[in-house]
Design an enzyme around this catalytic site. Structure first.
Site, PDB file in Angstrom:
ATOM      1  N   GLY A 207       0.812  -1.211   0.000  1.00 52.09           N
ATOM      2  CA  GLY A 207       0.000   0.000   0.000  1.00 52.09           C
ATOM      3  C   GLY A 207       0.844   1.260   0.000  1.00 52.09           C
ATOM      4  O   GLY A 207       2.072   1.219   0.111  1.00 52.09           O
TER       5      GLY A 207
ATOM      6  N   GLY B 158       2.605   3.850   1.459  1.00 53.68           N
ATOM      7  CA  GLY B 158       3.124   4.110   2.791  1.00 53.68           C
ATOM      8  C   GLY B 158       3.459   5.563   3.053  1.00 53.68           C
ATOM      9  O   GLY B 158       3.610   5.970   4.209  1.00 53.68           O
TER      10      GLY B 158
ATOM     11  N   LYS C 141       3.683  12.638  -2.641  1.00 54.28           N
ATOM     12  CA  LYS C 141       4.620  11.603  -2.206  1.00 54.28           C
ATOM     13  C   LYS C 141       5.509  12.196  -1.122  1.00 54.28           C
ATOM     14  O   LYS C 141       6.335  13.064  -1.391  1.00 54.28           O
ATOM     15  CB  LYS C 141       5.448  11.100  -3.385  1.00 54.28           C
ATOM     16  CG  LYS C 141       6.282   9.876  -3.037  1.00 54.28           C
ATOM     17  CD  LYS C 141       6.863   9.211  -4.266  1.00 54.28           C
ATOM     18  CE  LYS C 141       7.633   7.952  -3.879  1.00 54.28           C
ATOM     19  NZ  LYS C 141       8.196   7.269  -5.079  1.00 54.28           N
TER      20      LYS C 141
ATOM     21  N   ASP D  16       7.837   6.811   8.701  1.00 57.62           N
ATOM     22  CA  ASP D  16       7.329   8.145   9.047  1.00 57.62           C
ATOM     23  C   ASP D  16       6.486   8.769   7.945  1.00 57.62           C
ATOM     24  O   ASP D  16       5.943   9.858   8.110  1.00 57.62           O
ATOM     25  CB  ASP D  16       8.473   9.081   9.434  1.00 57.62           C
ATOM     26  CG  ASP D  16       9.504   9.276   8.314  1.00 57.62           C
ATOM     27  OD1 ASP D  16       9.206   8.926   7.150  1.00 57.62           O
ATOM     28  OD2 ASP D  16      10.608   9.776   8.612  1.00 57.62           O
ATOM     29  N   GLY D  17       6.378   8.077   6.802  1.00 59.03           N
ATOM     30  CA  GLY D  17       5.551   8.594   5.722  1.00 59.03           C
ATOM     31  C   GLY D  17       6.134   9.774   4.984  1.00 59.03           C
ATOM     32  O   GLY D  17       5.457  10.392   4.158  1.00 59.03           O
TER      33      GLY D  17
ATOM     34  N   ARG E 268       3.215  14.170  -7.640  1.00 54.67           N
ATOM     35  CA  ARG E 268       3.245  13.293  -8.810  1.00 54.67           C
ATOM     36  C   ARG E 268       1.908  13.329  -9.541  1.00 54.67           C
ATOM     37  O   ARG E 268       0.846  13.336  -8.926  1.00 54.67           O
ATOM     38  CB  ARG E 268       3.562  11.854  -8.393  1.00 54.67           C
ATOM     39  CG  ARG E 268       3.589  10.877  -9.562  1.00 54.67           C
ATOM     40  CD  ARG E 268       4.213   9.544  -9.166  1.00 54.67           C
ATOM     41  NE  ARG E 268       3.463   8.851  -8.136  1.00 54.67           N
ATOM     42  CZ  ARG E 268       3.976   7.854  -7.404  1.00 54.67           C
ATOM     43  NH1 ARG E 268       5.230   7.478  -7.577  1.00 54.67           N
ATOM     44  NH2 ARG E 268       3.234   7.255  -6.494  1.00 54.67           N
TER      45      ARG E 268
ATOM     46  N   ARG F 199      -1.606  -0.503  -9.995  1.00 53.29           N
ATOM     47  CA  ARG F 199      -0.373  -1.263 -10.206  1.00 53.29           C
ATOM     48  C   ARG F 199      -0.695  -2.747 -10.380  1.00 53.29           C
ATOM     49  O   ARG F 199      -1.792  -3.202 -10.043  1.00 53.29           O
ATOM     50  CB  ARG F 199       0.550  -1.098  -8.981  1.00 53.29           C
ATOM     51  CG  ARG F 199       0.751   0.338  -8.512  1.00 53.29           C
ATOM     52  CD  ARG F 199       1.067   0.393  -7.013  1.00 53.29           C
ATOM     53  NE  ARG F 199       1.104   1.774  -6.527  1.00 53.29           N
ATOM     54  CZ  ARG F 199       2.216   2.458  -6.294  1.00 53.29           C
ATOM     55  NH1 ARG F 199       3.387   1.890  -6.480  1.00 53.29           N
ATOM     56  NH2 ARG F 199       2.169   3.691  -5.858  1.00 53.29           N
TER      57      ARG F 199
ATOM     58  N   ASP G 184       4.796  -4.183  -7.343  1.00 50.14           N
ATOM     59  CA  ASP G 184       4.042  -3.035  -6.831  1.00 50.14           C
ATOM     60  C   ASP G 184       4.538  -1.726  -7.415  1.00 50.14           C
ATOM     61  O   ASP G 184       3.920  -0.675  -7.193  1.00 50.14           O
ATOM     62  CB  ASP G 184       4.096  -2.988  -5.301  1.00 50.14           C
ATOM     63  CG  ASP G 184       5.519  -2.941  -4.770  1.00 50.14           C
ATOM     64  OD1 ASP G 184       6.228  -3.947  -4.928  1.00 50.14           O
ATOM     65  OD2 ASP G 184       5.929  -1.905  -4.207  1.00 50.14           O
TER      66      ASP G 184
ATOM     67  N   ASP H  10       7.334   5.061  -9.843  1.00 48.49           N
ATOM     68  CA  ASP H  10       7.980   4.813  -8.550  1.00 48.49           C
ATOM     69  C   ASP H  10       9.498   4.721  -8.657  1.00 48.49           C
ATOM     70  O   ASP H  10      10.084   3.641  -8.594  1.00 48.49           O
ATOM     71  CB  ASP H  10       7.414   3.537  -7.915  1.00 48.49           C
ATOM     72  CG  ASP H  10       6.311   3.861  -6.919  1.00 48.49           C
ATOM     73  OD1 ASP H  10       5.954   5.050  -6.785  1.00 48.49           O
ATOM     74  OD2 ASP H  10       5.808   2.935  -6.284  1.00 48.49           O
TER      75      ASP H  10
END
EC number: 2.7.7.-
Length: 484
Positions: free
Chosen positions: A81, A83, A103, A115-116, A166, A173, A244, A254
């Site tokens: 997922g 993150g 992002k 921590d994202g 983005r 995906r 992914d 990505d």
């Protein structure tokens, strides 16, 4: 921005709603005017900065993180997922809708104790490569902007947090389909719902029935093959080709420890977390097929296995034909005088022999191709010859090349055509690193200059010649970290 929310409203079990956590003291670090036009924007504004940095709500945005799984370095991870990526919705532009994602927007239910956040260096790299690939005509997602901050985050050392904004035609995906086949067993209804949504949104010419499903999978196979053929032709190593990280639309996606080739090296590894070279440059075509096979496994509840296998068998042809199209253009091979299969085989051998010579003689990939724009193919003494240590092998190859090329009557036009497909400027890792160091020191000029030069990679831009040079010793073949 004006949004629609088709994914959010139609697929409620495919995401978790989560709101970004704002960056402290946000500032614009980079902005793509080309990408902005896709969603009807013109200039970066203070209001937009607050919204895209997570410090203010944007009208019409819904904010969510998608759930998916995937094969990472060959092993299945049942729950991944987004993150650290938070999607605002699909922004409506003059020629279609684009997902807008932050992002580095903060933690989500899929952060797995992270921590994202994204650090500035990775945000800048993703921005630069997204736009560089686009201007090299490689299928890719886009980057609207980079937003910096003074927020500290820890990786190997203390860095500052940033957000890459983005744009993607879709964030669906391969791993989305894997999740609802493997991780959520017995949820074939959700797999079918996702498939029908994907077709309706992105392949409206196809029907949501058994024949349409097969036609859709064939399109995915062909689009993936074409994307990877572009990578191989331009000398791009993605570095982390997990399922992914594979866009269902065949867009480059990505970006982490990517690299463009400096010297040509078939087994070049750009990711220091990949010591065995699973995702080495020369392995990418095979990995693309392997990933498609994993997608096919996930689709067995809705498409018969025999049909999936038959479609997968068309991958190689799509890959080779796209690669040949691109490489023939680089070499100026525009005529076909034999049966297609025989000519294809001979041209692949000619191309392969040249790249082997490049590797043996440690030649710079981009610079060597660019020299075809100064080549007089009628001359028996190629200007390329002096770059090769083994001149005898080069002479043998060059004679075969001249024979295959045939007569060239308008040399100037032929050279111009070569320069239109062989870029002078690529995003070398050391150039990105120099721009990042300058940003750390508060100087945005090198980043802005690099972005501008990469937006015209085929133009001479003589005032920027130094950006086309081979890297210094410290910058040759840089291997990057996955940490971001």
């Amino acid at each position: 921005m004006q949004f629609k929310q088709d994914f959010f409203t139609q697929l409620p079990e495919f995401y978790s709603q989560v709101y970004p956590q704002g960056l402290s003291h946000p500032q614009w670090l980079a902005w793509s005017h080309d990408a902005a036009q896709l969603i009807g924007l013109t200039q970066p504004t203070d209001e937009l900065l607050l919204g895209l940095s997570g410090n203010a709500a944007i009208d019409g945005a819904t904010y969510y993180a998608q759930v998916y799984s995937g094969h990472q370095f060959g092993g299945y991870t049942p729950r991944l997922g987004d993150g650290r990526s938070i999607i605002l919705g699909e922004a409506i532009g003059p020629n279609g809708a684009w997902d807008v994602a932050l992002k580095g927007g903060g933690p989500t239910p899929y952060s797995r104790h992270g921590d994202g956040r994204a650090v500035m260096r990775s945000a800048v790299r993703e921005f630069l490569v997204s736009e560089a690939l686009y201007h090299l005509h490689v299928p890719t997602t886009r980057a609207l902007a980079v937003i910096g901050s003074d927020m500290p985050v820890w990786r190997e050392s203390q860095e500052t947090a940033a957000i890459t904004v983005r744009l993607a035609r879709s964030h669906i995906r391969f791993g989305h389909f894997e999740f609802f086949c493997h991780s959520e067993r017995g949820r074939a209804d959700k797999l079918l719902q996702l498939l029908n949504f994907t077709i309706t949104q992105h392949y409206p010419h196809l029907s949501c029935d058994p024949s349409g499903y097969k036609a859709w999978f064939l399109q995915v196979v062909q689009d993936t093959a074409k994307m990877i053929a572009h990578w191989q032709a331009v000398g791009f190593a993605h570095g982390v080709m997990n399922t992914d990280n594979m866009s269902i639309l065949g867009d480059s996606f990505d970006f982490g420890p990517f690299a463009f080739l400096d010297t040509f090296q078939e087994d070049f590894i750009c990711n220091h977390s990949d010591p065995e070279g699973r995702y080495a440059f020369g392995q990418q075509p095979g990995v693309g097929l392997w990933n498609l096979q994993r997608l096919a496994q996930a689709l067995t509840p809705v498409i018969p296995s025999d049909d999936l296998i038959a479609i997968l068998n068309q991958y190689q042809e799509a890959l080779v034909q796209t690669y040949l199209l691109l490489m023939r253009a680089k070499l100026g091979l525009t005529t076909l005088d034999k049966s297609t299969a025989e000519q294809d085989k001979q041209d692949l051998e000619l191309i392969g022999q040249f790249t082997v010579l490049m590797e043996k003689n440690q030649l710079d990939y981009a610079q060597t191709w660019r020299q075809f724009g100064q080549l007089d193919p009628r001359s028996q003494h190629s200007s390329l010859r002096d770059d090769f240590i083994d001149t005898h092998q080069f002479d043998t190859w060059y004679k075969a090349y001249q024979l295959r090329l045939g007569d060239v009557t308008d040399i100037a036009a032929w050279q111009t055509e070569r320069n239109s497909v062989n870029p002078k400027y690529i995003l070398r890792n050391y150039l990105a690193q120099e721009a990042i160091i300058a940003v750390e020191e508060g100087n945005l000029a090198p980043l802005q200059r690099l972005q501008q030069v990469l937006s015209q990679p085929f133009a001479e831009q003589v005032e920027h010649d130094e950006l086309a040079k081979r890297p210094p010793d410290w910058g040759q073949g840089l291997i990057m970290s996955c940490s971001s």
